[in-house]
Design a protein around this motif. Structure first.
Motif, mmCIF file in Angstrom:
data_model
loop_
_atom_site.group_PDB
_atom_site.id
_atom_site.type_symbol
_atom_site.label_atom_id
_atom_site.label_comp_id
_atom_site.label_asym_id
_atom_site.label_seq_id
_atom_site.Cartn_x
_atom_site.Cartn_y
_atom_site.Cartn_z
ATOM 1 N N LEU A 68 0.823 -1.218 0.000
ATOM 2 C CA LEU A 68 0.000 0.000 0.000
ATOM 3 C C LEU A 68 0.854 1.264 0.000
ATOM 4 C CD1 LEU A 68 -2.870 -1.069 2.466
ATOM 5 C CD2 LEU A 68 -2.926 -1.046 -0.050
ATOM 6 N N ALA A 72 0.968 3.889 -3.024
ATOM 7 C CA ALA A 72 0.619 5.292 -2.759
ATOM 8 C C ALA A 72 1.683 6.226 -3.335
ATOM 9 C CB ALA A 72 0.464 5.516 -1.252
ATOM 10 N N LEU A 75 1.475 6.158 -7.206
ATOM 11 C CA LEU A 75 0.298 6.870 -7.728
ATOM 12 C C LEU A 75 0.444 8.381 -7.561
ATOM 13 C CD1 LEU A 75 -2.634 4.538 -6.560
ATOM 14 C CD2 LEU A 75 -1.601 4.687 -8.837
ATOM 15 N N GLU A 76 1.069 8.810 -6.468
ATOM 16 C CA GLU A 76 1.316 10.253 -6.275
ATOM 17 C C GLU A 76 2.100 10.829 -7.442
ATOM 18 O OE1 GLU A 76 3.137 11.115 -2.452
ATOM 19 O OE2 GLU A 76 1.142 11.282 -1.522
ATOM 20 N N VAL A 83 -1.634 10.905 -2.248
ATOM 21 C CA VAL A 83 -2.318 9.617 -2.079
ATOM 22 C C VAL A 83 -2.002 9.085 -0.685
ATOM 23 C CG1 VAL A 83 -2.616 7.267 -2.947
ATOM 24 C CG2 VAL A 83 -2.093 9.102 -4.565
ATOM 25 N N THR A 87 -6.457 5.477 2.030
ATOM 26 C CA THR A 87 -7.535 5.564 1.045
ATOM 27 C C THR A 87 -7.431 4.440 0.015
ATOM 28 O OG1 THR A 87 -6.287 7.027 -0.428
ATOM 29 C CG2 THR A 87 -7.652 8.082 1.275
ATOM 30 N N LEU A 88 -6.516 3.475 0.249
ATOM 31 C CA LEU A 88 -6.299 2.390 -0.707
ATOM 32 C C LEU A 88 -6.633 1.036 -0.093
ATOM 33 C CD1 LEU A 88 -2.784 3.490 -2.064
ATOM 34 C CD2 LEU A 88 -5.008 3.881 -3.173
ATOM 35 N N PHE A 215 -12.069 9.887 -7.769
ATOM 36 C CA PHE A 215 -11.858 10.049 -6.332
ATOM 37 C C PHE A 215 -11.503 11.495 -5.971
ATOM 38 C CE2 PHE A 215 -8.492 10.308 -3.054
ATOM 39 C CZ PHE A 215 -9.220 9.907 -1.931
ATOM 40 N N TYR A 216 -10.727 12.160 -6.835
ATOM 41 C CA TYR A 216 -10.267 13.522 -6.541
ATOM 42 C C TYR A 216 -11.361 14.569 -6.741
ATOM 43 C CZ TYR A 216 -5.702 11.495 -5.926
ATOM 44 O OH TYR A 216 -4.661 10.729 -5.450
ATOM 45 N N SER A 227 -13.099 4.694 -6.677
ATOM 46 C CA SER A 227 -12.288 4.578 -7.894
ATOM 47 C C SER A 227 -11.638 3.199 -7.901
ATOM 48 C CB SER A 227 -11.207 5.661 -7.918
ATOM 49 O OG SER A 227 -11.720 6.880 -8.399
ATOM 50 N N TRP A 243 -6.642 -2.346 -7.093
ATOM 51 C CA TRP A 243 -6.880 -1.577 -5.876
ATOM 52 C C TRP A 243 -8.128 -0.731 -6.030
ATOM 53 C CZ3 TRP A 243 -3.248 -0.470 -9.536
ATOM 54 C CH2 TRP A 243 -3.282 0.807 -10.125
ATOM 55 N N GLN A 245 -9.516 3.096 -4.611
ATOM 56 C CA GLN A 245 -9.132 4.331 -3.939
ATOM 57 C C GLN A 245 -10.441 5.020 -3.544
ATOM 58 O OE1 GLN A 245 -6.861 7.083 -6.350
ATOM 59 N NE2 GLN A 245 -6.140 8.251 -4.578
#
Length: 370
Positions: A68, A72, A75-76, A83, A87-88, A215-216, A227, A243, A245
């Motif tokens: 995770l 994160a 993905l950031e 991230v 939230t994952l 999600f954003y 998401s 995953w 989110q």
């Protein structure tokens, strides 16, 4: 049934039906080397990743922290947005994310709204949950939000799930615009429904998509979005690691279902086996390779289709080209990709450019010219 994942192509035709990656993408020496190192790194962590959890971390219901945290951070960089690992949740691919999201955020007899046409295998997951299905059209900039609003009001609070393939839509290739994303989430808050955003192709771009996960666009004070994403179209579908989110209050009930309460997170080891590949930069390099390869094939397919007088919608990413037939057909017809009536898109073809090589793509389109 003919709506299965991968029926065979018609005799004498190239196989544009399978939404599978070409084997060359799966046998790259760089991929094999990166995956080997990453699996060996996971073997060093078997004290935790072969177990339900550790005393320090507790149980891994939402996933192993090593994965995770790596996800994160990755993905950031990809999204240019923060991230939080909280939230994952790791899943057995996108389908598990969609299935569980629908299961915990709706009840038998509720209504789910999809796009027409859509990823038709989602219909089955919602029907198995006991949901009634409705649909709204899709436009050049994504789901028809006016039609959605009208339908939601008409159904007076019975709509609990709205399902959208928000980026590089399967089958049409369109991406939901930022203006529509804002409107969709505002509607979700106003009319009390959850949006399941199927973002399997979020990271498979041939040019910048201009969008981040739905999600954003969610409001942390009243979260409504789940998401859903996966490595299936980035590494390969056999990896079965994906995953979701979402706000922690939306993830918690997903991690609390009996299937996970009893069996724990189903991808503890297989996700940790990817962590080093993600952290090393190997995944980013591989995604760039895959995107370049598929971008070339997509371009080739569209130009061949134009040569035979067809007008394909050329997507900015993903696996598929959507095109109206002028008589002759190949690939998968749009029949069954909508509900009312199921044959509404029978005159369209969904052509996958990922599975075939360049020569096969050229030969496959020739059938349409004869």
């Amino acid at each position: 049934s003919d709506m299965s994942n991968a029926p065979n192509a018609a005799v004498g035709q190239q196989d544009f039906i399978k939404g599978w990656p070409n084997q060359k993408l799966l046998t790259r020496p760089e991929l094999r080397e990166g995956m080997t190192k990453s699996h060996l790194a996971a073997i060093e962590l078997t004290h935790s990743c072969l177990n339900y959890g550790t005393l320090e971390d507790g149980t891994y219901m939402t996933g192993h922290p090593v994965f995770l945290n790596a996800l994160a951070e990755f993905l950031e960089k990809q999204y240019g947005r923060p991230v939080d690992p909280k939230t994952l949740m790791s899943t057995g691919g996108a389908s598990m994310g969609i299935d569980i999201a629908a299961r915990v955020h709706s009840a038998h007899g509720d209504i789910a709204v999809c796009e027409a046409p859509t990823y038709y295998l989602a219909h089955q997951m919602f029907q198995e949950r006991g949901l009634q299905l409705r649909e709204v059209p899709i436009q050049e900039d994504g789901m028809d939000i006016d039609a959605l609003e009208k339908l939601v009001v008409e159904l007076g609070g019975k709509v609990k799930i709205v399902y959208t393939v928000a980026v590089h839509h399967n089958p049409t290739g369109v991406t939901l615009s930022n203006a529509k994303r804002e409107r969709l989430m505002a509607l979700a808050r106003k009319h009390d429904f959850v949006v399941i955003a199927d973002e399997a192709y979020q990271l498979l771009n041939f040019k910048p998509s201009g969008v981040v996960p739905l999600f954003y666009h969610d409001d942390p004070a009243d979260p409504r979005c789940i998401s859903v994403s996966t490595f299936s179209k980035l590494i390969g579908p056999g990896i079965k690691v994906g995953w979701v989110q979402a706000h922690p209050s939306r993830i918690k009930p997903m991690a609390d279902i009996g299937f996970i309460n009893s069996g724990n997170n189903p991808v503890i080891f297989s996700s940790v086996a990817l962590a080093e590949f993600i952290k090393s930069g190997g995944l980013t390099e591989h995604i760039n390779f895959v995107a370049n390869d598929l971008s070339r094939k997509c371009e080739l397919l569209c130009s061949e289709l134009r040569k035979v007088g067809l007008e394909p919608y050329q997507p900015g990413g993903g696996y598929f080209v959507w095109v109206k037939s002028k008589g002759k057909t190949t690939g998968r017809s749009g029949k069954g990709m909508a509900l009312h009536p199921p044959d509404a898109f029978e005159g369209y073809m969904r052509l996958c450019f990922a599975w075939l090589d360049d020569e096969q793509i050229v030969a496959g389109v020739k059938v349409l010219a004869e």
